[in-house]
Structures are given as C-alpha cells and as structure tokens.
Enzyme design. Structure first.
Site, PDB file in Angstrom:
ATOM      1  N   GLY A  45       0.753  -1.266   0.006  1.00  0.00           N
ATOM      2  CA  GLY A  45      -0.107  -0.145  -0.033  1.00  0.00           C
ATOM      3  C   GLY A  45       0.843   1.303   0.068  1.00  0.00           C
ATOM      4  O   GLY A  45       1.875   1.310   0.332  1.00  0.00           O
ATOM      5  N   GLN A  50       3.154  10.016   1.105  1.00  0.00           N
ATOM      6  CA  GLN A  50       4.384   9.321   1.201  1.00  0.00           C
ATOM      7  C   GLN A  50       5.264   9.491  -0.165  1.00  0.00           C
ATOM      8  O   GLN A  50       6.385   9.397  -0.227  1.00  0.00           O
ATOM      9  CB  GLN A  50       4.319   7.796   1.320  1.00  0.00           C
ATOM     10  CG  GLN A  50       3.433   7.360   2.734  1.00  0.00           C
ATOM     11  CD  GLN A  50       3.647   5.951   2.680  1.00  0.00           C
ATOM     12  OE1 GLN A  50       2.573   5.472   2.075  1.00  0.00           O
ATOM     13  NE2 GLN A  50       4.554   5.240   3.155  1.00  0.00           N
ATOM     14  N   CYS A  92       6.462   0.222   7.622  1.00  0.00           N
ATOM     15  CA  CYS A  92       5.910   1.436   6.631  1.00  0.00           C
ATOM     16  C   CYS A  92       7.255   1.548   5.753  1.00  0.00           C
ATOM     17  O   CYS A  92       8.257   1.934   6.338  1.00  0.00           O
ATOM     18  CB  CYS A  92       5.486   2.538   7.296  1.00  0.00           C
ATOM     19  SG  CYS A  92       4.842   4.083   6.299  1.00  0.00           S
ATOM     20  N   LEU A  93       6.980   1.942   4.482  1.00  0.00           N
ATOM     21  CA  LEU A  93       8.027   2.389   3.460  1.00  0.00           C
ATOM     22  C   LEU A  93       8.732   3.755   4.290  1.00  0.00           C
ATOM     23  O   LEU A  93       9.717   4.136   3.936  1.00  0.00           O
ATOM     24  CB  LEU A  93       7.270   2.454   2.101  1.00  0.00           C
ATOM     25  CG  LEU A  93       7.014   1.265   1.511  1.00  0.00           C
ATOM     26  CD1 LEU A  93       6.778   1.381   0.007  1.00  0.00           C
ATOM     27  CD2 LEU A  93       8.432   0.216   1.509  1.00  0.00           C
ATOM     28  N   HIS A 134      -4.153   1.459   7.644  1.00  0.00           N
ATOM     29  CA  HIS A 134      -2.849   1.934   7.692  1.00  0.00           C
ATOM     30  C   HIS A 134      -2.637   3.552   6.817  1.00  0.00           C
ATOM     31  O   HIS A 134      -2.032   4.344   7.180  1.00  0.00           O
ATOM     32  CB  HIS A 134      -1.668   1.131   7.272  1.00  0.00           C
ATOM     33  CG  HIS A 134      -0.590   1.290   7.314  1.00  0.00           C
ATOM     34  ND1 HIS A 134       0.473   0.834   8.101  1.00  0.00           N
ATOM     35  CD2 HIS A 134       0.316   2.237   6.558  1.00  0.00           C
ATOM     36  CE1 HIS A 134       1.773   1.397   7.742  1.00  0.00           C
ATOM     37  NE2 HIS A 134       1.507   2.245   6.914  1.00  0.00           N
ATOM     38  N   GLU A 135      -3.068   3.225   5.432  1.00  0.00           N
ATOM     39  CA  GLU A 135      -2.756   4.056   4.399  1.00  0.00           C
ATOM     40  C   GLU A 135      -3.875   5.284   4.831  1.00  0.00           C
ATOM     41  O   GLU A 135      -3.375   6.424   4.529  1.00  0.00           O
ATOM     42  CB  GLU A 135      -3.251   3.654   2.849  1.00  0.00           C
ATOM     43  CG  GLU A 135      -2.371   2.369   2.570  1.00  0.00           C
ATOM     44  CD  GLU A 135      -0.851   2.583   2.815  1.00  0.00           C
ATOM     45  OE1 GLU A 135      -0.418   3.787   2.646  1.00  0.00           O
ATOM     46  OE2 GLU A 135      -0.333   1.504   3.110  1.00  0.00           O
ATOM     47  N   HIS A 138      -2.325   7.697   7.009  1.00  0.00           N
ATOM     48  CA  HIS A 138      -1.304   8.687   6.220  1.00  0.00           C
ATOM     49  C   HIS A 138      -2.125   9.850   5.638  1.00  0.00           C
ATOM     50  O   HIS A 138      -1.600  11.139   5.953  1.00  0.00           O
ATOM     51  CB  HIS A 138      -0.720   7.852   5.147  1.00  0.00           C
ATOM     52  CG  HIS A 138       0.402   7.334   5.321  1.00  0.00           C
ATOM     53  ND1 HIS A 138       1.806   7.512   6.150  1.00  0.00           N
ATOM     54  CD2 HIS A 138       0.866   5.879   5.373  1.00  0.00           C
ATOM     55  CE1 HIS A 138       2.367   6.745   6.287  1.00  0.00           C
ATOM     56  NE2 HIS A 138       1.927   5.411   5.819  1.00  0.00           N
TER      57      HIS A 138
HETATM   58 ZN    ZN Z   1       2.839   3.668   5.876  1.00  0.00          ZN
END
Ligand code: ZN
Length: 171
Positions: A45, A50, A92-93, A134-135, A138
């Site tokens: 995701g 991000q 998370c990236l 999660h997304e 963000h």
């Molecule tokens: Zn993330």
C-alpha cells in the site's frame, strides 16, 4: 517513473491531506507512478503524502508485488461500519527499520472513488482491512510511529538523529 519516498520525520507526513476534486490527466500520471513505486519498493500500500502529495489518494494491493492481482486505486477513501478488533504488526516504507503492534478494526466497509472517478464500495477484512486503515492514517497525518508507545518512539527518534549525524559526517 519511480518516485522518492518521503521518510519520517518529514513534516509532510504529519499533515492532513486535502480531498481530490477531480481526476485529471496529471492525477492519472501520478497514480501510474505511485503504483509502480509501491510495487518496486515491495509495498502492499502507498498513500499520496508518502510521495510528497498532500491529497486523499491511496494505492493498495494485498496480494503483494509478486502477484499484483488485486490493485485498488482509491480516491477520497472513507471507512464506514468498522467492526471487531485485531492487533497487527506493521511496518511502513516511510519509517525504515521500525515496526510496531497496532490495534485495528477487523472488518470495515470502504467507500471511495476509483481512478475513473466512479464510486466504489466494498467490505474488507484481514490484511486488506489493515492496509486500508494504515494508508488512511497517512491521509490524516499519522504514521505507525504515532501509534507506538512513548518510549519506543523516543528510541526511534534517537536512532534517526544518529543516522542523520553519520550521514552529515560522510557528506
Ligand atoms: Zn505507511
């Protein structure tokens, strides 16, 4: 085109994102790059902040970068009727070398628009439900670091400060 991932503690990750008014050709181009970046960085995701865009847009594929069978592009996503609770271990990236347990809803209904501006609505559970929460975090300026305990967060902040110092010494 591969996009650069914005990393914690960049202030762009702490902003509440704005609604998308319409799907323009520019937005479609951004979505294409976002999907490519998500897959190539081994993500399931990715949220627009991000990659430096503070708009309510996420891409999700819970089958992962190897299978790529369930890509969803979701614009202005909203969670309704969440049910149940589960704990998930998340990374998370945008938050390298960090993972934490987070309490999530087990199932939920997701309402959004797709990349053609069409309304979509589906029920999600399991990994997909977790990724969506999660997304969407963000989009509200929240990362997994905000879910972690104070001590864990302080330790991570210290670690990052140390990395930065080492990088500064190298350059
Ligand atoms: Zn993330």
């Amino acid at each position: 085109m591969l996009l650069e991932i914005v990393k914690y503690p960049d202030p762009r990750l702490a902003k509440k994102c704005a609604e998308v008014a319409e799907v323009t050709p520019e937005l479609r181009g951004l979505i294409e790059n976002m999907v490519q970046t998500m897959y190539e960085k081994d993500g399931v995701g990715l949220a627009a902040p991000q990659i430096g865009h503070n708009i309510r847009l996420i891409t999700v594929d819970d089958t992962g970068p190897k299978e790529r069978k369930a890509l969803r592009v979701l614009i202005n996503p909203v969670i309704v009727d969440p049910e149940g609770e589960k704990e998930s271990e998340e990374s998370c990236l945008s938050v390298p070398s960090f993972s934490t347990k987070i309490k999530r809803k087990e199932t939920l209904t997701l309402k959004a628009q797709d990349d053609k501006g069409q309304d979509v609505c589906f029920r999600a559970e399991g990994l997909l439900a977790v990724i969506l929460q999660h997304e969407i975090d963000h989009l509200n300026g929240m990362t997994i670091v905000d879910h972690a305990g104070r001590l864990k967060r302080a330790m991570y902040d210290k670690k990052i400060a140390k990395w930065r110092k080492n990088q500064d010494q190298k350059s």
